[in-house]
Design an enzyme around this catalytic site. Structure first.
Site, PDB file in Angstrom:
ATOM      1  N   GLU A 480       0.802  -1.235   0.000  1.00 36.93           N
ATOM      2  CA  GLU A 480       0.000   0.000   0.000  1.00 36.93           C
ATOM      3  C   GLU A 480       0.833   1.283   0.000  1.00 36.93           C
ATOM      4  O   GLU A 480       0.315   2.341   0.346  1.00 36.93           O
ATOM      5  CB  GLU A 480      -0.973   0.007   1.196  1.00 36.93           C
ATOM      6  CG  GLU A 480      -1.972  -1.133   1.164  1.00 36.93           C
ATOM      7  CD  GLU A 480      -2.888  -1.166   2.371  1.00 36.93           C
ATOM      8  OE1 GLU A 480      -4.018  -1.648   2.231  1.00 36.93           O
ATOM      9  OE2 GLU A 480      -2.470  -0.724   3.464  1.00 36.93           O
ATOM     10  N   ILE A 481       2.080   1.206  -0.398  1.00 39.27           N
ATOM     11  CA  ILE A 481       2.890   2.428  -0.424  1.00 39.27           C
ATOM     12  C   ILE A 481       2.391   3.358  -1.529  1.00 39.27           C
ATOM     13  O   ILE A 481       2.163   4.549  -1.306  1.00 39.27           O
ATOM     14  CB  ILE A 481       4.386   2.111  -0.635  1.00 39.27           C
ATOM     15  CG1 ILE A 481       4.841   0.942   0.247  1.00 39.27           C
ATOM     16  CG2 ILE A 481       5.224   3.358  -0.401  1.00 39.27           C
ATOM     17  CD1 ILE A 481       4.794   1.197   1.708  1.00 39.27           C
TER      18      ILE A 481
END
Length: 932
Positions: A480-481
């Site tokens: 989820e960066i």
């Protein structure tokens, strides 16, 4: 105090098979060990491999870490330094060329001493370390004792964070769960807490360790082996040509010395039969930086392919790699592998595909051996807070449950730990693809040289270590960066966005991507778990992969999606679900069963809003070390409560424990139905313009006994969710799609087979006593269909207001599909069945009838028979007592009056001597409404 013995450590059979000059390998786990700390006023026995909490538990110093609120009470352990000390080491060879210490894993900040001389310090849980201690052994005049001092990870990262030279990030970007500053350490990130697990921050020698002695200069010890099998000409980000021959690239990492004229050869044989596939010499031999590498093109070999579960057989081969000097064998390694190509397709949609009805944009789906397939599965989190006690037996049960639920892929979530080889072995055998990730999640990370060098060593070691496993499906840079952290920066700190995009690309594209490509031709790399994909890949460009980020075109679809919506009022409104090419995360939390709660919580705390129950719920997390997180956790508990109250009968039983159990079950019903609604939607997308080809729900299993998104509880017990996954991941399914606003019901059949399927769907309206509704409510009793390969088709549509339903609250539609088709890679035609149901109102508003369920057990056939005697049994649920691990072959189903269902229980462990059968129970939605 324990008096150390004068230990002589046993010599292991060498991992490097060579009869003439084997190294001597000593298993340090065979030594006696002690554990001590300034925080403890005594020394206790230690073990290797182990972790501090586990040794303190064995010694009786602490209670079970999972009991009650011990995740808070035992924080003193994480705050202390701990030392593992060996007994004196005797029996080492004197006439040796060199002596090495090899550690497969140290968690995490460790100082190593031998004979009171410092050998090295480590700072990465995920690396293998090898240290030459030859001089220390020769110079040792004191007791030859090995000591491993582990520093407090929380305190060390706090010190790093306080250093003015350390990076600082804008407020609100870095996600903390309990302990802060996790991004400064190369340690399991969830050790510092997550919203589904505890924060024990364990330390210790969590993997095996060895002492290796080489007897001569031309003698080696194998550390790691990279076996890469791919099609000739294959490039990571392009589809492989299935007509090309297989290429085998073998690379062995070692310490010691090999002569410059060393050669390499391979022998490949079938694992089961032993039949030889081929033997040949490798070409282009290079020896560089402690690795010897060679390659072979297998032009005349025709191996049987390895396929994921449900798509074909899991054919496996043993590859033996021999290094020799022309006269003798210097090293020999055997790896079990399979022949397959796996490719993540992120290429642009073509004009031809658009003409066929696929929406423009880019693909985001997997192809195995040149075939598109639907990825069905879930997300794997760490199975325990203490990896040193994770056993092959327990993981085999877990993977058996995965394939029992018709799943062919798991996403191995980043910010746990890289999986041990035995878990990849289990996946290889069962056909479970493992989407693997590097250990970064929900934060920005440092990009200074020291940090990047540390990460580089970690990446290279782990990519090479697991590359031979056919179950390996993908490497992703982190969790989820790109989809969460970077957009948060762009919204909150737009002037700093470019800087942090640069940091992101430095770590995940400039550093990790080339390292993956250099060590495997066979695996695709994605910089982030959830991503819009890339615009271009140019291996000679400054930024090799140009990410799409938010450069999107309206009406186009790209990338994969995740979806969490805790507003339960819209849970079953499928217009809320994301439309994309692949769903890699989605879900909602529920309570574990009463049996699981009883493993960890005292009887007086077994009620829904007890302090212990609430504080073991980490959704929403405290974000700090608070032990009174009632405000945040009450929001999460409120969400589960509303999920029940909005849709299901609210339990109100007289007995408080029974009421608590009923509430736990009710939260599982909501969770399971919510996931079912989404999975049906995503699978239907295979035949929609988005051409959606994957759904991996969050999450497969629990790390402990607490509320979570899991479908399997900590001890292996299936929640309702996992049974629903087993049902809805069948190859051909029938699904109702209900629009409560327009009152329109559409019925679809979806197939993930590779050829068209034909069949019929029976539609039967009845009231809740089981009596058929007159004229079948003006609905056809049967609808014929043909559904295309990997596709979906609408078989019927109706407006409920136009149906002749006497009372929608007393009506249920039973949908039964029967189809004929070939399973992938099968010449035999199969009959495929599935059943669904629909009610025009939510379950809480139904006029439920007591179905008078009858349960019988046949000891000869080992089956349970369930029958509804008086009414329709919705959510029919068989439950088994504590002391048993296993699953029913069907559960959570609908029974109509007079219908019998024979169900077998698959036993995985029985501690009751068979007495568990007497305590199996059955209930339905009706029982949620009763006082007893």
């Amino acid at each position: 105090m324990r008096v150390p013995a004068q230990a002589t450590i046993a010599v292991l059979a060498s991992a490097v098979s060579s009869p003439l000059n084997d190294p001597q390998i000593y298993d340090l786990g065979k030594l006696g060990w002690t554990l001590s700390s300034p925080a403890l006023n005594r020394t206790v026995p230690g073990h290797l491999p182990s972790q501090v909490h586990l040794d303190l538990l064995r010694a009786g110093v602490i209670d079970d870490p999972y009991h009650d609120l011990n995740d808070f009470n035992l924080r003193w352990i994480a705050d202390a330094n701990w030392t593992y000390t060996s007994d004196p080491i005797r029996g080492l060879g004197n006439n040796t060329h060199s002596t090495w210490l090899v550690f497969e894993g140290l968690d995490t900040f460790a100082t190593i001493k031998y004979c009171d001389k410092q050998i090295a310090s480590t700072n990465n849980q995920f690396r293998q370390y090898a240290f030459d201690i030859s001089e220390a052994v020769k110079d040792c005049t004191a007791d030859p004792v090995l000591s491993l001092n582990f520093g407090s990870a929380p305190k060390i990262v706090d010190q790093i964070a306080a250093d003015p030279a350390s990076p600082q990030w804008p407020f609100g970007i870095q996600q903390s769960y309990e302990y802060p500053n996790r991004w400064f350490m190369r340690k399991e990130q969830s050790d510092f807490g997550w919203d589904w697990g505890p924060a024990f921050a364990p330390a210790g020698p969590w993997k095996p360790a060895y002492l290796v002695q080489l007897s001569s200069e031309q003698n080696v010890h194998v550390l790691n082996t990279d076996l890469d099998i791919y099609r000739q000409g294959q490039i990571n980000y392009l589809p492989p040509d299935q007509t090309q021959p297989w290429v085998l690239n073998a690379s062995i990492d070692f310490f010691g010395s090999l002569p410059s004229n060393s050669s390499m050869s391979i022998a490949i044989s079938e694992t089961n039969s032993g039949a030889e596939l081929t033997t040949q010499s490798l070409r282009n031999i290079t020896i560089l930086n402690g690795s010897i590498t060679g390659v072979a093109v297998l032009k005349d070999a025709s191996p049987k392919l390895w396929w994921p579960y449900g798509l074909g057989e899991q054919n496996l081969y043993n590859v033996t790699i021999t290094v020799s000097d022309g006269v003798r064998s210097l090293a020999r390694v055997t790896k079990r592998t399979g022949f397959r190509t796996i490719f993540l397709n992120q290429r642009n949609i073509t004009d031809t595909e658009i003409a066929q009805g696929v929406a423009p944009g880019a693909h985001w789906n997997f192809e195995v051996n040149g075939h598109e397939f639907y990825a069905k599965g879930s997300n794997l989190i760490p199975p325990d807070a203490f990896w040193a006690r994770v056993t092959t037996t327990k993981m085999a049960r877990l993977f058996d449950s995965v394939v029992a639920a018709n799943q062919n892929m798991l996403r191995v979530w980043s910010s746990g730990a890289y999986l041990p080889d035995f878990m990849y072995d289990l996946a290889d055998e069962r056909g479970v693809l493992l989407w693997s990730e590097f250990e970064f999640s929900d934060a920005m990370y440092p990009v200074d040289k020291a940090f990047l060098d540390n990460v580089a060593a970690e990446v290279v070691y782990n990519v090479r270590r697991v590359n031979h496993h056919p179950s390996l499906a993908l490497w992703a840079g982190g969790n989820e960066i790109e989809s969460l952290i970077l957009p948060t920066i762009e919204r909150s700190y737009p002037d700093q966005y470019a800087k942090y995009v640069g940091d992101y690309e430095t770590l995940y594209i400039n550093l990790i991507l080339p390292l993956v490509y250099e060590n495997t031709h066979s695996i695709t790399y994605s910089p982030s778990s959830t991503t819009e994909g890339y615009l271009d890949v140019n291996l000679s460009a400054k930024i090799v992969m140009a990410e799409r980020y938010q450069n999107l075109t309206e009406g186009h679809y790209y990338g994969d999606t995740d979806y969490y919506n805790y507003d339960t009022s819209v849970a079953f409104d499928f217009s809320q679900y994301p439309v994309g090419r692949f769903a890699n995360e989605f879900g909602f939390h529920s309570m574990p069963s009463l049996q699981s709660w009883q493993q960890a919580v005292d009887p007086e705390d077994l009620h829904f809003n007890s302090s212990v129950i609430m504080l073991r719920n980490h959704h929403y997390p405290a974000g700090n070390l608070s032990t009174h997180n009632f405000h945040n956790t009450s929001m999460g508990m409120g969400e589960t409560t509303m999920g029940v109250m909005n849709y299901y009968p609210v339990p109100d039983k007289t007995d408080p424990i029974a009421n608590f159990s009923a509430w736990c079950h009710a939260t599982q019903l909501f969770q399971a139905d919510f996931y079912k609604s989404q999975i049906q939607f995503y699978r239907r997308g295979s035949g929609m313009p988005e051409r959606q080809l994957g759904s991996l729900y969050w999450q497969l299993e629990d790390i402990w006994q607490a509320p979570s998104w899991a479908g399997i509880e900590y001890d292996g017990r299936w929640k309702v969710l996992h049974y629903v996954a087993r049902d809805i991941y069948q190859p051909v399914i029938v699904s109702p799609f209900w629009n409560s606003t327009t009152r329109r019901l559409d019925v679809y059949v979806t197939s993930d087979l590779w050829e068209p399927v034909s069949g019929t769907v029976d539609l039967a309206w009845m009231d809740l006593s089981g009596k058929p509704i007159a004229q079948n409510a003006r609905t056809p009793k049967t609808a014929a269909f043909v559904v295309g390969a990997l596709n979906t088709t609408k078989i019927y549509s109706m407006n409920i207001n136009e149906r002749a339903l006497p009372d929608p609250k007393n009506s249920v539609l039973i949908l039964s599909v029967q189809a004929e088709g070939h399973l992938p890679n099968s010449n035999k035609k199969s009959t495929l069945t599935h059943q669904g149901h629909f009610t025009p109102v939510f379950p809480k508003d139904l006029m439920l009838v007591d179905p008078h369920l009858e349960l019988r057990y046949n000891a000869k056939t080992l089956t349970f028979t369930v029958q509804a005697k008086a009414g329709v049994s919705l959510y029919t649920w068989l439950d088994y007592p504590a002391g048993v691990v296993g699953y029913f072959e069907d559960n959570g189903f609908v029974l109509v009056p007079g219908q019998k269902r024979d169900i077998r229980f698959v036993m995985q462990e029985d501690k009751t001597d068979g007495n568990w059968v007497q305590d199996v129970t059955v209930r339905s939605l009706w029982d949620q409404t009763t006082k007893t």
